[in-house]
Design an enzyme around this catalytic site. Structure first.
Site, PDB file in Angstrom:
ATOM      1  N   ASP A  49       0.821  -1.212   0.000  1.00 45.25           N
ATOM      2  CA  ASP A  49       0.000   0.000   0.000  1.00 45.25           C
ATOM      3  C   ASP A  49       0.855   1.263   0.000  1.00 45.25           C
ATOM      4  O   ASP A  49       0.716   2.129   0.876  1.00 45.25           O
ATOM      5  CB  ASP A  49      -0.936   0.011   1.214  1.00 45.25           C
ATOM      6  N   ASN A 109     -15.519   1.566   6.216  1.00 46.32           N
ATOM      7  CA  ASN A 109     -14.476   1.107   7.124  1.00 46.32           C
ATOM      8  C   ASN A 109     -13.444   2.226   7.182  1.00 46.32           C
ATOM      9  O   ASN A 109     -12.928   2.654   6.147  1.00 46.32           O
ATOM     10  CB  ASN A 109     -13.854  -0.182   6.589  1.00 46.32           C
ATOM     11  N   ASP A 158      -7.388   3.531   5.089  1.00 45.29           N
ATOM     12  CA  ASP A 158      -6.905   3.976   3.771  1.00 45.29           C
ATOM     13  C   ASP A 158      -7.118   5.479   3.523  1.00 45.29           C
ATOM     14  O   ASP A 158      -7.600   5.889   2.472  1.00 45.29           O
ATOM     15  CB  ASP A 158      -7.581   3.194   2.647  1.00 45.29           C
ATOM     16  N   SER A 192     -12.806   1.557   2.747  1.00 45.48           N
ATOM     17  CA  SER A 192     -12.393   0.267   2.220  1.00 45.48           C
ATOM     18  C   SER A 192     -13.586  -0.668   2.223  1.00 45.48           C
ATOM     19  O   SER A 192     -14.197  -0.894   3.260  1.00 45.48           O
ATOM     20  CB  SER A 192     -11.264  -0.303   3.084  1.00 45.48           C
ATOM     21  N   GLU A 216     -11.043  -0.068  -2.499  1.00 41.61           N
ATOM     22  CA  GLU A 216     -10.248   0.442  -1.387  1.00 41.61           C
ATOM     23  C   GLU A 216      -9.059   1.225  -1.921  1.00 41.61           C
ATOM     24  O   GLU A 216      -8.877   1.365  -3.133  1.00 41.61           O
ATOM     25  CB  GLU A 216      -9.778  -0.709  -0.504  1.00 41.61           C
ATOM     26  N   HIS A 239      -3.473  -0.756  -4.877  1.00 42.12           N
ATOM     27  CA  HIS A 239      -3.349   0.229  -3.804  1.00 42.12           C
ATOM     28  C   HIS A 239      -2.289   1.266  -4.179  1.00 42.12           C
ATOM     29  O   HIS A 239      -1.260   1.410  -3.544  1.00 42.12           O
ATOM     30  CB  HIS A 239      -3.006  -0.431  -2.481  1.00 42.12           C
TER      31      HIS A 239
END
Length: 839
Positions: free
Chosen positions: A48, A228, A231, A248, A297, A388
């Site tokens: 990520d 959620n 990120d 996400s 996400e 990501h």
């Protein structure tokens, strides 16, 4: 300070040699001259990756407190130390410093047991932030702490030094809260919404009250509609306002304005709707993508000056090697949306809608497969679950896509990759096929473009499937022939337009470095009006005769003088050439490569395999002399029956010892109970067994044991053997690839011997595997479930390995029963494996 911002997107530092196929360079003298100095690369694993430029140095920050830096986007050096605490490179005393976020989510809680609690940070320089001493300006890191797939928190920390340590500021966003008291498994955190501080925001007048829609009818968190909290990524709009996008899966991706002086969200305060009907929540902000539990996400927003659009990048799918992770892009004239794809489809999903066809695709699973006759070694060049991403645009408008990726047949190992990006004529980004090697977009000539190409279309789907290579020819007259029919042309200096299968694609032609041929080759990257990305990489100019000659010379079946397993015989060669096989003795080896081994004590079988290679009017044959060795039973070396003790009943090896929940840890306890045969060892989930160091000292060996898991947890081992912490073999009841039972090998690259099945909890299953000079065979309950070559071997006659049951150096300990461990010299026969699986 002069700081440019890239944007962001298990971390083990690995250095993998990615094998890249095929292209042998264009025919021009200019390309040949440019091939003299290959670019260099140094690899890092940062999941990520969020990327920032400070001065002349680029930094990537990622999940699990991984970070690295580079001067050129090609050679990276890691400088973080993971979850170390105290003495953490980025956070100092990690546990104490981020305690404010961990109180709600993270650090050894629920699904984050044994670590993996800090995810997906974004770092940037905020010139307006007011520090505690009253000074202005700080590097800010917005990180995520997470305990479950919905109970998460976003916090921020600040530093005067980009490399840290960062000091905790506050926790600014929570998710996964409930209407009433509730607790997750393995957690003491009360999830009731007032424990998030939302009640304090209400008391301060920043929110009108709690929103009853945050909760389902049973009081649980409504994650179909709400996010959620993970990120986070920060972006400025054209007016200088600061915004945080985050989210996400679950209820989608949201956007909130941030006060640059404090780093705190500016909450809407009350619910509403955007002009196009999208949700504006009093707490979470404006929904800009996703929803209803569909994947999505790693959001990032970047404004492009040339197109005057904001671009929203997200990743669909699951991040594992089999998860089909793939990057998508949408755009909008406004930072808060609506974001749409090239078909005008909104990034925010309505109910009961799959997102597969929504969003322009940038990269999916692909493989430029190295066929027989192509240069180089290995399977070719490709990515699995790339995503990501971050995006960086320099002052000259040069764009880069920064992401992590896994690779075909290399398990869960991942590395950072940087590719150039370009805007096509319609203002949609396209990604260069090869990683950035210092190349620039420049003028190209039409006669440098015409030729044979390996072609891949990334499509729209996301799954574990890999987009396969097709062979096409861009002819000098502007037509396209081969696997697809159509036409092509070059506009301006380098603009590409292709019509393939009735679909129009637009992008650019670009010379890039091919590490296999060690030359610069012509490539193209284009996207269709439907949002399907497609790549082409040019092959060397060869006649059909030259193609079949190369295939004949390049065919390799390995060591055919001692064959013990079926051979994989290629039927397609370079550029679509056909390869037909015949055998002089089908009773030894068939024309499809299936062998019949003579019985033990009988002479070896011999035969000649002949390959007939055809392309167009050219053909050639190649022959291989095959010797199939007779069956040889593996020889038992050690037998730990666990009859109320840890002794080797063969008497050749020392007895085992009890350890704690990791190799080398003290403590632990072991009991015995009725097993598959007689008594079995009972493991409590906090203990293991150490075995003698010299248990295996051969390139040909087998292991057999009975397994009855009480719990199935990913990466938990039953039998573990290692030369060191980067060279090991592990038998996993639940592996990372589709939760399948796996024999997992570690070396320069990871190897997954997946079985296509997952053994059940609460029942006895028999597992056995053999390694025979690199050929791995795995049996489940006496049936062969996997066979593959190239398996790493960490053991030799000189080595003294580390061997254990139920534990390794990293993962959760085994909970359940093990019985009848047998270790052999040599590979088990199918009959031996079947007999061992009989109770």
């Amino acid at each position: 300070m002069n700081l440019s911002k890239f944007t962001r997107g298990t971390a083990v530092l690995l250095s993998l040699a990615l094998l890249v196929p095929m292209t042998a360079g264009c025919s021009s003298a200019a390309d040949a001259a440019a091939a003299d100095t290959p670019p260099t690369f140094s690899e890092v694993s940062v999941h990520d990756p969020s990327i920032v430029k400070d001065g002349d140095t680029y930094y990537v920050f990622g999940s699990h407190i991984a970070a690295a830096k580079s001067k050129d986007l090609m050679n990276w050096t890691s400088f973080a130390n993971g979850y170390t605490t105290p003495g953490n490179t980025l956070y100092g005393d990690l546990s104490k410093n981020l305690a404010g976020s961990f109180e709600w989510a993270g650090e050894n809680d629920s699904d984050s047991k044994n670590g993996f609690a800090v995810w997906a940070p974004d770092v940037f320089w905020n010139k307006d932030y007011v520090n505690k001493d009253g000074s202005k300006g700080a590097y800010m890191i917005y990180y995520s702490a997470s305990s479950t797939y919905i109970r998460s928190a976003i916090g921020f920390a600040t530093s005067k030094n980009i490399e840290g340590p960062y000091e905790y500021g506050d926790t600014v966003m929570y998710s996964g809260f409930t209407a009433n008291d509730a607790y997750d498994k393995d957690s003491k955190v009360n999830k009731q919404w007032k424990n998030t501080g939302i009640d304090e925001l209400i008391a301060a007048g920043k929110l009108t009250g709690e929103n009853e829609n945050w909760f389902n009818a049973d009081g649980s968190y409504n994650n179909q509609q709400y996010p959620n909290a993970i990120d986070a990524a920060l972006s400025y709009d054209t007016k200088g306002k600061l915004w945080m996008t985050y989210g996400s899966w679950s209820g989608g991706i949201f956007l909130l304005e941030i006060d640059p002086k404090t780093g705190q969200p500016i909450f809407p305060g009350k619910d509403g709707k955007a002009k196009d009907g999208r949700m504006i929540d009093r707490y979470f902000g404006t929904k800009i993508a996703g929803g209803y539990g569909k994947s999505g996400e790693g959001p990032y927003i970047e404004y492009n000056k040339s197109t005057k659009n904001y671009y929203l990048y997200v990743t669909y799918g699951w991040l594992g090697a089999d998860g089909g992770y793939n990057m998508r892009v949408f755009r909008s004239k406004n930072i808060d949306g609506p974001y749409v794809d090239s078909l005008g489809q909104n990034a925010v999903l309505p109910a009961a809608t799959e997102n597969t066809e929504i969003g322009n695709k940038l990269i999916g699973n692909f493989l430029f497969e190295r066929e027989a006759g192509d240069p180089g070694t290995g399977i070719g060049y490709g990515y699995l679950s790339a995503g990501h991403n971050s995006v960086y645009t320099d002052k000259n408008g040069q764009m880069f896509l920064v992401f992590h990726t896994r690779f075909p047949q290399q398990g869960e190992a991942h590395e950072v990759r940087v590719h150039q990006m370009f805007m096509n004529k319609d203002g949609w980004p396209v990604v260069a096929p090869y990683r950035y090697g210092g190349e620039k977009l420049a003028a190209v000539k039409k006669d440098e473009i015409a030729g044979d190409y390996a072609y891949v279309n990334h499509g729209k789907a996301y799954s574990g499937a890999i987009a396969e290579t097709q062979s096409i020819t861009l002819k000098a007259d502007g037509t396209v022939t081969g696997a697809l029919q159509g036409k092509w042309r070059k506009n301006a200096d380098n603009k590409a337009k292709l019509t393939l299968g009735g679909e129009e694609f637009d992008g650019v032609f670009l010379r890039q470095w091919d590490p296999v041929s060690q030359t610069n080759v012509m490539t193209f990257t284009v996207v269709s009006g439907k949002g399907e990305a497609a790549w082409g990489t040019r092959l060397a100019d060869l006649t059909d005769e030259q193609v079949v000659d190369r295939i004949a010379e390049g065919l390799d079946l390995g060591d055919t003088s001692k064959v013990t397993a079926d051979l994989k015989l290629p039927t397609i060669g370079s550029r679509g050439a056909s390869i037909a096989w015949s055998s002089s003795n089908e009773n030894v080896i068939s024309s499809s490569g299936k062998i019949q081994r003579p019985a033990e004590g009988q002479p070896a079988g011999t035969a000649t395999l002949t390959a007939k290679i055809v392309k167009g009017g050219a053909q050639k044959t190649a022959t291989f002399e095959i010797t199939v060795l007779p069956v040889k039973n593996a020889t038992l070396q050690a037998h730990y029956a666990f009859e109320n003790n840890l002794s080797d009943s063969e008497g050749k090896f020392a007895k085992g010892g009890i350890t704690g929940d990791r190799i080398g840890k003290t403590g632990g306890k072991l009991t015995y109970a009725a097993g598959a045969k007689g008594q079995a060892a009972v493991f409590d989930g906090a203990s293991g067994v150490s075995l003698p160091d010299n248990l295996i000292q051969s390139p040909s060996y087998s292991v057999s044991l009975w397994v009855k898991p009480e719990e199935l947890t990913t990466y938990t081992t039953t039998f573990f053997g290692a030369k060191d912490d980067t060279h090991w073999v592990s038998v996993l009841p639940k592996g990372s690839v589709g939760d399948q039972t796996t024999v997992w090998g570690g070396s320069a690259k990871w190897y997954d011997g997946v079985t296509g099945t997952k053994i059940p909890a609460g029942e006895w299953s028999h597992l056995a595997f053999s390694v025979d000079d690199g050929t791995l065979t795995v049996y489940v309950n006496g049936e062969r479930k996997f066979e593959g070559t190239g398996f790493p071997n960490p053991f030799s006659e000189e080595s003294k390995g580390t061997f254990a049951l139920g534990v390794n150096w990293w993962d959760a300990a085994f909970k359940g029963q093990l019985d009848e461990l047998r270790v052999y010299k040599g590979a088990l026969t199918a009959q031996q494996a079947a007999e061992l699986a009989q109770k």
